[in-house]
Design a protein around this motif. Structure first.
Motif, PDB file in Angstrom:
ATOM      1  N   ALA A 190      34.876  46.458  41.949  1.00  0.00           N
ATOM      2  CA  ALA A 190      35.434  46.143  41.222  1.00  0.00           C
ATOM      3  C   ALA A 190      36.423  45.742  40.344  1.00  0.00           C
ATOM      4  CB  ALA A 190      34.586  44.507  40.787  1.00  0.00           C
ATOM      5  N   GLU A 191      36.395  46.436  39.362  1.00  0.00           N
ATOM      6  CA  GLU A 191      37.058  46.809  38.827  1.00  0.00           C
ATOM      7  C   GLU A 191      38.906  47.477  39.039  1.00  0.00           C
ATOM      8  OE1 GLU A 191      38.315  50.702  34.863  1.00  0.00           O
ATOM      9  OE2 GLU A 191      36.681  50.512  36.503  1.00  0.00           O
ATOM     10  N   ALA A 192      38.799  48.340  40.396  1.00  0.00           N
ATOM     11  CA  ALA A 192      39.808  48.840  41.045  1.00  0.00           C
ATOM     12  C   ALA A 192      40.598  47.586  41.951  1.00  0.00           C
ATOM     13  CB  ALA A 192      39.410  49.201  42.351  1.00  0.00           C
ATOM     14  N   GLY A 193      39.312  46.308  42.416  1.00  0.00           N
ATOM     15  CA  GLY A 193      39.942  44.917  43.112  1.00  0.00           C
ATOM     16  C   GLY A 193      41.196  43.579  41.771  1.00  0.00           C
ATOM     17  N   TYR A 194      40.641  44.516  40.420  1.00  0.00           N
ATOM     18  CA  TYR A 194      41.059  43.171  39.033  1.00  0.00           C
ATOM     19  C   TYR A 194      42.559  43.969  39.214  1.00  0.00           C
ATOM     20  CZ  TYR A 194      41.854  41.599  34.858  1.00  0.00           C
ATOM     21  OH  TYR A 194      42.825  40.922  33.764  1.00  0.00           O
ATOM     22  N   GLU A 195      42.479  45.633  38.686  1.00  0.00           N
ATOM     23  CA  GLU A 195      43.793  46.419  39.254  1.00  0.00           C
ATOM     24  C   GLU A 195      44.665  46.304  40.294  1.00  0.00           C
ATOM     25  OE1 GLU A 195      42.696  50.141  38.376  1.00  0.00           O
ATOM     26  OE2 GLU A 195      41.572  49.391  37.044  1.00  0.00           O
ATOM     27  N   VAL A 196      44.168  45.729  41.091  1.00  0.00           N
ATOM     28  CA  VAL A 196      45.154  45.569  43.061  1.00  0.00           C
ATOM     29  C   VAL A 196      46.034  44.221  42.352  1.00  0.00           C
ATOM     30  CG1 VAL A 196      45.710  45.384  44.908  1.00  0.00           C
ATOM     31  CG2 VAL A 196      44.373  47.531  44.216  1.00  0.00           C
ATOM     32  N   ILE A 197      44.815  43.267  42.295  1.00  0.00           N
ATOM     33  CA  ILE A 197      45.127  41.585  42.093  1.00  0.00           C
ATOM     34  C   ILE A 197      45.935  41.482  40.806  1.00  0.00           C
ATOM     35  CG2 ILE A 197      44.278  39.624  41.447  1.00  0.00           C
ATOM     36  CD1 ILE A 197      41.707  40.183  43.082  1.00  0.00           C
ATOM     37  N   SER A 198      45.908  42.384  39.980  1.00  0.00           N
ATOM     38  CA  SER A 198      46.725  41.949  38.648  1.00  0.00           C
ATOM     39  C   SER A 198      47.459  42.790  39.135  1.00  0.00           C
ATOM     40  CB  SER A 198      46.348  42.936  37.661  1.00  0.00           C
ATOM     41  OG  SER A 198      44.493  42.393  37.015  1.00  0.00           O
TER      42      SER A 198
END
Length: 185
Positions: free
Chosen positions: A9-17
């Motif tokens: 989820a943290e990686a997902g946030y970074e990628v989406i950001s």
């Protein structure tokens, strides 16, 4: 959330950001998390589940950050300043820095509204608890911590989505801080 789900989820946030919601792929997220694409799908079976996990993780992480910071401070003014800075100002700045933030807002609004109702409820509950030490002061003004918490949650959501400039947001946050200090005095 379990540790691996948090990591994804943290990686997902970074990628989406970095790329925006429509350009972020499960492969990008798997690579950023250091896991296989299949591992991402094992934990989040589809894009909607992943987005829900990203939002939940982001909220949980933000609230823990706020809790840790305010636990170190006794001063009411500083506590309220930390809350407003971390929950409103930094969140707004984060959204402004995202490419295609409007796509994320639309995606959340159209497909995730019901799915994130639990996160919104948790946010309102946390705000109510934040103001519970000031229940006596609020009560003397005909208010409750629950009422203040729910009002602030709705105001924060609206402010983050509708503020058009940093200056406007800072003016509103300053006014909100002054109001909160007055009613909790």
């Amino acid at each position: 959330m379990e540790e691996r789900a948090c990591m994804i989820a943290e990686a997902g946030y970074e990628v989406i950001s970095r790329y925006g919601i429509r350009r972020a792929t499960m492969n990008d997220i798997a690579q950023a998390a250091g896991v296989s694409r299949q591992t991402v799908y094992n934990i989040f079976p589809n894009r909607e589940e992943l987005l829900h996990g990203v939002i939940r993780y982001h909220f949980w992480h933000k609230w823990n950050e706020i809790s840790e910071a305010v636990d170190q401070v006794e001063n009411r003014e500083e506590r309220i300043a930390i809350l407003l800075d971390r929950l409103v100002v930094r969140s707004w700045e984060s959204m402004q820095a995202m490419p295609h933030a409007d796509e994320l807002e639309l995606e959340i609004d159209t497909t995730m509204r019901e799915r994130i109702a639990d996160i919104h409820q948790e946010a309102a509950t946390n705000l109510c608890e934040f103001f519970s030490p000031y229940e006596r002061q609020l009560s003397s003004r005909g208010m409750t911590a629950k009422g203040i918490g729910e009002m602030l949650h709705l105001a924060f959501v609206g402010m983050k989505l509708s503020s058009t400039s940093q200056a406007q947001l800072e003016t509103v946050v300053g006014t909100m801080k002054a109001c909160l200090l007055a009613v909790t005095e």
